[in-house]
Design an enzyme around this catalytic site. Sequence first.
Site, mmCIF file in Angstrom:
data_model
loop_
_atom_site.group_PDB
_atom_site.id
_atom_site.type_symbol
_atom_site.label_atom_id
_atom_site.label_comp_id
_atom_site.label_asym_id
_atom_site.label_seq_id
_atom_site.Cartn_x
_atom_site.Cartn_y
_atom_site.Cartn_z
ATOM 1 N N ALA A 64 7.066 0.204 10.191
ATOM 2 C CA ALA A 64 6.775 -0.849 11.170
ATOM 3 C C ALA A 64 5.405 -1.471 10.941
ATOM 4 O O ALA A 64 5.218 -2.671 11.138
ATOM 5 C CB ALA A 64 6.864 -0.285 12.587
ATOM 6 N N GLU A 65 4.455 -0.658 10.538
ATOM 7 C CA GLU A 65 3.082 -1.134 10.392
ATOM 8 C C GLU A 65 2.839 -1.901 9.099
ATOM 9 O O GLU A 65 2.174 -2.929 9.114
ATOM 10 C CB GLU A 65 2.096 0.040 10.488
ATOM 11 C CG GLU A 65 2.032 0.696 11.849
ATOM 12 C CD GLU A 65 1.362 -0.165 12.909
ATOM 13 O OE1 GLU A 65 0.747 -1.202 12.575
ATOM 14 O OE2 GLU A 65 1.468 0.195 14.092
#
Length: 192
Positions: A64-65
């Site tokens: 996600a990051e």
Amino acid sequence: MRRKKNKGKIRLSLIVISILLLMLFVGSILTIRHYFPLKYLPLIYTYAEKHNLRPELVCAVIHAESRFDPNAVSSVGASGLMQIMESTAYWIAPKSDLTTFDYESIFDPETNISLGCFYLRMLEDQYGEMDVALAAYNAGSGNVSMWLNDPLYSSDGKTLDYIPFEETRNYVAKIARNERIYEVLLKYFSGH
């Protein structure tokens, strides 16, 4: 004679169908592995275990990051695999096992995963709920603490009934979804 020809055609059809299904399966696996990489697994397993985190959670956060790009830098300046802000890194580095720290080392996968896992553990210990910790990882502890003290967002002061930032709400949901995907991928493709 006609019977033998029909059996031969049926057998050939079954072989072709089996090959097509195998190609579809392999193609699906390759597509999934493209969108959900399995990089840095020895580091992920090491620091997940050290900080009592599930490796599939760590993979989901990294995905996600940064989508597993160790050189990623966000528009607000968060850097590395787990997108750690400079101020956060300098705040948590002395609390972790790092004896010396320079922010340029945030791009080193081991340093980044080590700090990111340490920070996730710290947030979960602080809030007692991983979903709340993930909200704090994304939106900051100050925001989450305010939300927990507001009956509009938390009925018990411990869990978030509603996350007012759409980005953070989507982030927590994305981590949960991707964690389930990584659970399957790690089970079948990690060698653990």
